[in-house]
Design a protein around this motif. Structure first.
Motif, short mmCIF file in Angstrom:
data_model
loop_
_atom_site.label_atom_id
_atom_site.label_comp_id
_atom_site.label_asym_id
_atom_site.label_seq_id
_atom_site.Cartn_x
_atom_site.Cartn_y
_atom_site.Cartn_z
N PHE A 163 52.40 13.92 14.56
CA PHE A 163 53.49 12.96 14.43
C PHE A 163 54.22 12.84 15.75
O PHE A 163 54.66 13.83 16.31
CB PHE A 163 54.45 13.39 13.32
CG PHE A 163 55.45 12.33 12.98
CD1 PHE A 163 55.07 11.23 12.23
CD2 PHE A 163 56.73 12.40 13.44
CE1 PHE A 163 55.98 10.24 11.93
CE2 PHE A 163 57.65 11.41 13.14
CZ PHE A 163 57.27 10.34 12.38
N ALA B 126 54.29 4.77 12.84
CA ALA B 126 54.07 6.01 12.08
C ALA B 126 54.89 6.01 10.80
O ALA B 126 54.41 6.41 9.74
CB ALA B 126 54.40 7.23 12.95
N ALA C 190 53.55 6.14 6.89
CA ALA C 190 53.86 7.39 6.20
C ALA C 190 53.86 7.21 4.68
O ALA C 190 53.92 6.09 4.16
CB ALA C 190 55.22 7.92 6.65
N ALA D 5 53.10 12.31 6.85
CA ALA D 5 51.92 11.61 7.33
C ALA D 5 50.87 11.68 6.23
O ALA D 5 50.88 12.61 5.41
CB ALA D 5 51.40 12.27 8.61
N SER D 6 49.97 10.72 6.18
CA SER D 6 48.98 10.70 5.10
C SER D 6 48.10 11.95 5.08
O SER D 6 47.64 12.37 4.03
CB SER D 6 48.12 9.44 5.16
OG SER D 6 47.45 9.38 6.40
N TRP E 281 52.48 16.08 9.28
CA TRP E 281 53.93 16.03 9.42
C TRP E 281 54.50 15.80 8.04
O TRP E 281 54.00 14.99 7.28
CB TRP E 281 54.32 14.90 10.38
CG TRP E 281 55.72 14.41 10.18
CD1 TRP E 281 56.86 14.99 10.63
CD2 TRP E 281 56.12 13.26 9.44
NE1 TRP E 281 57.96 14.27 10.22
CE2 TRP E 281 57.53 13.20 9.48
CE3 TRP E 281 55.43 12.28 8.74
CZ2 TRP E 281 58.26 12.20 8.86
CZ3 TRP E 281 56.16 11.28 8.11
CH2 TRP E 281 57.56 11.25 8.18
#
Length: 163
Positions: A3, A17, A21, A96-97, A101
């Motif tokens: 990230f 990002a 997310a 995050a996918s 993160w």
């Protein structure tokens, strides 16, 4: 995926990002998805008198990674501020996918937008999420929009203009 942080990435990269997310909120042990660009019918059903919903965190101010102890102390302070505001709030998180993160946050119900933005500023948050009943969710970025970063569900707030 690592990230990006505000210290190492331009604002446009951070916004991309944030848009990619995953966001969730919890109630009674069940986790529910939130999506930028979509309304939140489950919350609207659970809180029929609420007009707004927002997702706010105190972790990693200005998208610069902090130690867990610093983040947890900031989170406790934010919780105290939300209790003092007298509005309902639920556990939430952003990630995050690929989960490289992840940070906890709070889904707040019916906190006036000016107070929501003030808390965002107080805890140094570059981005937050905001929904108005029956409307798509919006990403609120406390920065001036770069020329190469436009999205229909992003609100750009010049940081200097906020309380």
């Amino acid at each position: 995926m690592s990230f990006p942080t505000a210290g190492t990435a331009p604002i446009a990269e951070l916004v991309r990002a944030y848009l990619a997310a995953e966001y969730q909120w919890q109630r009674n042990g069940d986790w529910h998805d939130l999506r930028i660009g979509l309304p939140v019918p489950a919350l609207e059903l659970m809180y029929p008198d609420a007009g707004t919903f927002g997702l706010l965190s105190a972790w990693n101010p200005h998208s610069v990674e902090c130690t867990e102890s610093v983040n947890r102390e900031a989170d406790r302070a934010l919780q105290r501020d939300l209790v003092e505001a007298g509005v309902p709030f639920l556990a939430a998180f952003s990630s995050a996918s690929n989960r490289s993160w992840r940070e906890p946050g709070w889904l707040v119900i019916d906190l006036p937008l000016d107070r929501f933005d003030a808390l965002s500023c107080k805890y140094g948050q570059l981005g937050t999420l905001w929904w108005t009943r029956h409307r798509p969710g919006r990403l609120r970025i406390q920065a001036v929009r770069p020329a190469d970063c436009e999205h229909e569900h992003v609100d750009w707030l010049a940081a200097a203009a906020l309380p």
